[in-house]
Design an enzyme around this catalytic site. Structure first.
Site, PDB file in Angstrom:
ATOM      1  N   THR A  94       1.021  -1.294   0.180  1.00  0.00           N
ATOM      2  CA  THR A  94      -0.008   0.029  -0.011  1.00  0.00           C
ATOM      3  C   THR A  94       0.873   1.240   0.017  1.00  0.00           C
ATOM      4  OG1 THR A  94      -0.206  -0.063   2.352  1.00  0.00           O
ATOM      5  CG2 THR A  94      -1.739  -1.188   1.262  1.00  0.00           C
TER       6      THR A  94
ATOM      7  N   GLU B   1      -5.350  -4.116  -1.646  1.00  0.00           N
ATOM      8  CA  GLU B   1      -6.064  -5.182  -0.864  1.00  0.00           C
ATOM      9  C   GLU B   1      -7.032  -6.159  -1.712  1.00  0.00           C
ATOM     10  OE1 GLU B   1      -5.173  -2.107   2.383  1.00  0.00           O
ATOM     11  OE2 GLU B   1      -5.693  -1.975   0.085  1.00  0.00           O
TER      12      GLU B   1
END
Length: 555
Positions: free
Chosen positions: A192, A337
């Protein structure tokens, strides 16, 4: 008989879903589809068929094995979108390694943190990015070799051997005895962007990437096929370029790779020369193309769609692409994700392109994709109805949704608050209707809580961007002694347009919103800060406001 029912066994073969099978399918069925790499000069555009890409992937696998790569080892890439990056996309995972794409827009310290935690053994890097790699490579404990795409005369970096990509693959055979892999083994990893705390790793499996590629070919999402020529502006270091490279080799669609030439003049020339049929990018880049087209003739006639994602697209942007160029922009939603595709806002019926109803459907953030289960939850953890009215946090689960984060080999994931009963808590606030269309109204961390009520920054931004004098807008919540928070509108004026004033913009909002939702404070800026993946960086705006660095105007 003892009363028990007979269980009938399946007769299906147990065939693993791996990236190897995607590569083999491309060679067997679509060998002449091509990967085209833009060089900045139309005359020197580079081309390779998928058969040639596969042969080079085999050569790269041989070279990596010769350097000592073993199953499960991580190979990082620090590269733009181009042919060699595509070869690594398949060579590394198909030989049993794990491809780790590094975000070249992150600062050196964050890249060191990511590469060190992942224990990358090798890095494949573009020559023009060597200064960035050199700023942290010596601190990556597991790093044993650097492979450079493009010319370099370096012998080592901080004592780490440097190899030339073209040289090492030229010495190898174009066939590789790909091992049989467990479809649940790791194929790739991506971190991320670390907008809130340290970046967190997500590790994809062969199975999850294969299924993600399959759903990307469905007509409920993008429906790509062999005649398509797809231009992923979204970088290959960002969630596998939204799964487009894997899906392209599966469908036979050709890939148009822009390399580092992401300016509007290069992208539009590439689109016109190669007759791109599909484009994928964030709204920031798409708005660059619109802005460039204001003063330079551009040809977008080959495009049948543009996929916009990563941030909310404005109604004005969708309308301008449609009316000026006849190009349909659809929005997609997902995140690192979720591999990332969770849905695309394809309208439910055949509608007149550019009609109000068609645009209204495409202003949804997405329609839930096959294979994804989605729910919205209230502030107290209660499920909310899918009625298109109730707004809550999106939670998802499915075969390409992560169930944890990678924070180091053998280290337990501390982010358990991001999961609830097997569902991923996305942090996005949205409404969902009975047909699975969702409208994201805000990020949980960005929603403005004013006097006990929620104000959607996304809605305010969309309405502000409908004004012809506004090039970009971001709305943040700032502290207020009476109401806890109030919205602050940060606006970039459009060049050459009539100046947008505070009274004019406030009146625009007041015409369609409750009076208390209209911002009291305004800040006009030359540009908005962006994150490493092209989203507006609201945390920077909040920090600048707290430090008194934003120019302010009151309503």
């Amino acid at each position: 008989m003892d009363g028990r029912r007979t269980v009938i066994p399946t007769t299906m073969q147990d065939f693993p879903l791996t990236l190897t099978s995607i590569l083999q399918h491309a060679v067997a069925v679509h060998p002449d589809s091509e990967c085209v790499t833009w060089t900045g000069d139309p005359a020197t555009t580079r081309r390779a068929t998928y058969a040639e890409v596969a042969a080079n992937a085999a050569r790269l696998a041989h070279a990596l094995a010769r350097l000592g790569l073993e199953a499960g080892d991580r190979v990082a890439t620090l590269c733009w979108n181009h042919q060699e990056h595509l070869e690594a996309y398949f060579a590394v995972p198909c030989m049993g390694g794990v491809l780790h794409t590094l975000n070249l827009r992150l600062p050196a310290d964050q890249l060191w943190f990511i590469a060190n935690q992942a224990e990358d053994r090798f890095v494949i890097v573009d020559a023009d990015l060597l200064p960035l790699l050199g700023a942290f490579a010596g601190r990556v404990g597991a790093l044993e070799g650097v492979i450079v795409v493009g010319h370099t005369d370096l012998d080592n970096i901080e004592g780490i051997p440097v190899y030339d990509y073209a040289t090492i693959i030229a010495a190898e055979e174009p066939e590789y005895d790909w091992p049989e892999l467990d479809e649940r083994s790791a194929s790739a990893m991506c971190y991320t962007s670390g907008t809130t705390g340290d970046p967190k790793g997500v590790v994809y499996s062969h199975r999850s990437s294969y299924l993600q590629a399959m759903v990307g070919l469905a007509t409920a999402t993008l429906g790509s096929s062999e005649p398509d020529r797809l231009l992923p502006i979204v970088p290959m270091f960002h969630v596998n370029a939204w799964g487009i490279p894997h899906g392209a080799l599966l469908s036979g669609a050709s890939l148009l790779m822009p390399s580092r030439y992401l300016q509007a003049e290069h992208l539009t020339a590439f689109i016109a020369q190669e007759r791109a049929t599909g484009l994928a990018g964030v709204p920031t880049v798409l708005n660059w193309i619109l802005g460039y087209g204001e003063h330079t003739p551009i040809d977008l006639s080959s495009l049948r769609y543009i996929l916009s994602g990563g941030a909310a697209a404005s109604h004005a942007m969708l309308e301008r692409f449609q009316t000026r160029y006849g190009v349909r922009v659809v929005q997609g939603w997902g995140m690192t994700e979720t591999s990332p595709l969770c849905g695309v806002a394809i309208p439910p019926d055949e509608l007149e392109p550019g009609s109000k109803e068609d645009l209204d459907w495409r202003m949804h953030s997405a329609r839930v994709a096959p294979g994804v289960q989605l729910r919205i939850m209230g502030q107290n953890g209660e499920p909310l109805p899918h009625d298109g009215i109730a707004a809550g946090e999106i939670e998802v689960r499915g075969p390409w949704i992560t169930g944890s984060y990678f924070v180091g080999v053998g280290v337990p994931d501390p982010s358990t608050d991001r999961f609830r009963d097997g569902w991923l808590r996305t942090g996005d606030i949205a409404t969902v209707d009975r047909r699975g269309y969702l409208k994201i109204t805000d990020r949980l961390k960005d929603v403005i809580k004013s006097g006990g009520e929620w104000i959607s920054s996304v809605e305010l931004e969309d309405r502000l961007c409908s004004h012809p004098g506004v090039a970009a807008a971001a709305v943040i919540g700032v502290p207020d002694p009476q109401w806890s928070e109030r919205p602050l509108a940060c606006v970039v004026r459009a060049p050459g347009a009539a100046e947008a004033s505070v009274p004019e913009l406030a009146a625009l909002l007041a015409g369609s919103l409750a009076k208390w939702q209209v911002p009291d404070q305004w800040s006009f800026l030359p540009e908005l800060p962006l994150t490493s993946v092209g989203k507006v960086d609201k945390k920077v705006l909040r920090a600048r406001h707290a430090a008194g660095e934003l120019p302010m105007e009151a309503r």
